[in-house]
Enzyme design. Structure first.
Site, PDB file in Angstrom:
ATOM      1  CB  SER A  39      -5.212   8.014  35.696  1.00  0.00           C
ATOM      2  OG  SER A  39      -4.776   6.685  35.816  1.00  0.00           O
TER       3      SER A  39
ATOM      4  CG  ASP B 249      -3.228   3.841  33.262  1.00  0.00           C
ATOM      5  OD1 ASP B 249      -2.049   3.697  32.909  1.00  0.00           O
ATOM      6  OD2 ASP B 249      -3.554   4.425  34.319  1.00  0.00           O
TER       7      ASP B 249
ATOM      8  CG  ASP C 213      -1.387   8.127  34.179  1.00  0.00           C
ATOM      9  OD1 ASP C 213      -1.906   6.992  34.122  1.00  0.00           O
ATOM     10  OD2 ASP C 213      -1.037   8.652  35.255  1.00  0.00           O
TER      11      ASP C 213
ATOM     12  CG  ASP D 139      -0.229   5.454  36.656  1.00  0.00           C
ATOM     13  OD1 ASP D 139      -1.142   4.887  36.007  1.00  0.00           O
ATOM     14  OD2 ASP D 139      -0.440   6.195  37.642  1.00  0.00           O
TER      15      ASP D 139
END
Length: 451
Positions: free
Chosen positions: A102, A243, A245, A247
């Protein structure tokens, strides 16, 4: 060995803490647990990753574990975490795997699983996988020959299917909107640009040249300073930061000001309410959401369901209540009419749709929420005393005094750390100097009584 699964999968420094050996065993255990109720059919697991240099290493290791159990692997390449949650259903796979840490620096990586319905694993399934790995339980039937799993590549159509899904979540054109996005040199670096350009946006893209080690490095939702400058420089309407990833989402208005998750959720919830799509006129948020957010939501005739920090807890509450939107200050936002998890690109599209439909500037919409100052102080305490603060009469009395003093114009929140010998003291109110003094005093008292 400590607990493997945290609040969002297994994470650690790649090749030292999160080793290929551990990834291999997670693949074996995951394939076993996630497919043991599939009627004896060959399990199929979908794997996506972000742009970290360690992604290839861990992808091959976990794939080997899955195939050693007779499972097939579908590699979809670099795509956002929510793409895996969507595509695992689209491809009718038994489970999905995301290799990402992340918003963390590049040397970290992580592994998390999605079930075949696109939801993250329940605690009991994580516990079962962890138990198999940590106790080295032999679940392998030592299969041979044609029973071994295979690896398939579906990179191109996977990205296209996800992009088409995203475009289908809004029904407005973005033509005429000047937008700047920051892809954090992460998983959104191709699909976000594709989607926004195809919807007609006048687009400028930052941090879209990943090299394996520059993910989240001075960019993305945790470092939006370059995005803020570029929005002002270009006179853009909106800035959007993802960010690593993808999400989560953080916005920037045309004045270069940050628009955090609280304000994003409010703006999109207001749009849903006007459409008659805000189920039960309720919104879900965590204990960290600003009191100004609560006041703004209540002012439009809605209620806020409050959960502990973590998008998994936000989703759990939403599933129980039927709530259509929930999220965190950090920019994890869940639109239950569209997705089973937080999706930064989807959230960006919903925000842009809200701006277009309102006929207002993003700054005008964001200013409908008055954000109260927050002060956070840490009290060092003995680990065994972290949760005993309300058992101490002096501490309980001081908390009550502050709550009475701040009633209607602020609040106090006490949160024991999950990993450190700390109790976190957060105060929120209209006067920064006042709440700083109160927070420092309460933190000192906690340390004196419990340290």
């Amino acid at each position: 060995m400590g607990r493997l699964f945290g609040t969002d999968g297994v994470r650690g420094i790649a090749n030292t803490e999160l080793t290929p050996e551990l990834a291999f065993h997670l693949g074996k255990a995951g394939a076993y647990v996630l497919s043991k109720d599939n009627g004896g059919k060959r399990p199929v697991l979908l794997i996506g990753k972000d742009t970290r240099i360690s992604g290839d290493l861990l992808e091959d290791a976990i794939s080997a574990g899955i195939m050693s159990m007779g499972g097939d692997v579908i590699k979809i390449g670099v795509l956002p975490t929510p793409a895996v949650a969507y595509l695992v259903q689209k491809f009718e796979a038994d489970a999905g795997v995301v290799i990402s840490a992340s918003h963390n620096p590049y040397e970290y990586n992580g592994i998390k699983f999605f079930k075949g319905d696109g939801f993250k694993l329940a605690d009991d399934m994580e516990d079962e996988i962890e138990d198999i790995v940590q106790k080295t339980i032999d679940i392998n039937s030592h299969i041979m020959g044609e029973k071994l799993g295979r690896c398939l590549e579906r990179t191109n159509d996977a990205a296209a299917l996800y992009a088409d899904f995203l475009k289908g979540t809004i029904d407005v054109s973005l033509k005429g909107m000047k937008i700047v996005i920051d892809c954090a040199n992460g998983a959104s670096y191709t699909v976000a640009e594709t989607v926004l350009r195809e919807l007609g946006a006048d687009l400028t893209v930052l941090a879209n040249r990943p090299d394996g080690i520059n993910i989240n490095a001075g960019c993305g939702s945790t470092h939006p300073e370059n995005l803020q400058r570029k929005v002002l420089e270009l006179g853009a309407d909106v800035g959007l930061a993802f960010d690593g990833d993808a999400d989560r989402l953080i916005g920037v208005d045309e004045k270069g000001r940050l628009v955090d998750g609280d304000r994003l959720v409010y703006i999109c919830a207001k749009m849903l309410k006007e459409e008659g799509a805000l189920n039960g006129n309720r919104v879900t948020a965590t204990v960290m959401s600003n009191i100004g957010f609560h006041k703004a939501v209540e002012a439009m005739g809605c209620t806020v369901d409050v959960t502990q920090v973590g998008d998994r807890y936000v989703l759990e509450s939403m599933l129980k209540t039927g709530c259509a939107i929930g999220g965190e200050q950090s920019g994890h936002i869940i639109f239950r009419n569209h997705s089973t998890t937080g999706d930064g690109i989807l959230s960006a599209l919903q925000l842009l749709q809200a701006v277009k439909r309102s006929g207002k500037k993003l700054s005008e919409l964001a200013d409908e929420v008055t954000i109260y100052p927050q002060v956070l102080k840490n009290a060092k305490v003995k680990n065994e005393h972290k949760k005993k603060y309300m058992e101490d009469a002096d501490i309980a009395g001081e908390i009550q005094r502050i709550e009475t003093l701040m009633e209607g114009r602020g609040r106090v929140l006490i949160r024991p750390s999950g990993t450190e010998p700390l109790v976190r003291v957060m105060l929120e109110g209209e006067d920064t100097e006042e709440i700083t003094k109160l927070a420092e005093g309460l933190a000192t008292l906690l340390t004196k009584r419990l340290g």
